[in-house]
Design an enzyme around this catalytic site. Structure first.
Site, PDB file in Angstrom:
ATOM      1  N   CYS A  40      -0.016   3.765   2.732  1.00 44.61           N
ATOM      2  CA  CYS A  40       0.436   3.238   4.033  1.00 44.61           C
ATOM      3  C   CYS A  40       1.907   3.579   4.254  1.00 44.61           C
ATOM      4  O   CYS A  40       2.312   3.923   5.371  1.00 44.61           O
ATOM      5  CB  CYS A  40       0.241   1.728   4.105  1.00 44.61           C
ATOM      6  N   CYS A  46       0.835  -1.215   0.000  1.00 45.00           N
ATOM      7  CA  CYS A  46       0.000   0.000   0.000  1.00 45.00           C
ATOM      8  C   CYS A  46       0.869   1.265   0.000  1.00 45.00           C
ATOM      9  O   CYS A  46       1.530   1.556   0.992  1.00 45.00           O
ATOM     10  CB  CYS A  46      -0.914  -0.060   1.219  1.00 45.00           C
TER      11      CYS A  46
END
Length: 105
Positions: A33, A30
């Site tokens: 993230c 991600c």
């Protein structure tokens, strides 16, 4: 307490032992993230002794992601005495996260 990585086995006991917690649900793949990761690490250092700051990898712990209804990542869940009281989804400035913690200290 420094940043902690939690799994399904230790999650409940660790969260219940902390009066205030912020849990970052994330994954290795991600991009957002990865952007919020350094902020979470800084908050963990800044709030050492005041709040538990933890990370849960949703690929390794899908049960926890499902339990908390995580649909998008990063999702940061705030818990007080083991009960969720707020959450933030997506990349946000550090102040968006620390304001929630500060209001609960």
């Amino acid at each position: 307490m420094a940043l902690v990585h939690l799994n399904n086995t230790e999650f409940d006991a660790t969260i219940e032992a902390a009066p205030l917690a912020m849990v970052d649900f994330w994954a290795d793949w991600c991009g957002p993230c990865k952007m919020v990761g350094p902020t979470v690490e800084k908050i963990a250092a800044d709030y050492d002794g005041k709040a538990l700051v933890a990370k849960v990898n949703i690929d390794q712990e899908p049960e926890l992601a499902q339990r908390f209804g995580v649909m998008s990542i990063p999702t940061l869940v705030f818990l007080k005495n083991g009960e969720e009281f707020d959450r933030k989804v997506g990349v946000m400035p550090e102040a968006a996260f620390t304001a929630v913690l500060d209001e609960s200290l």
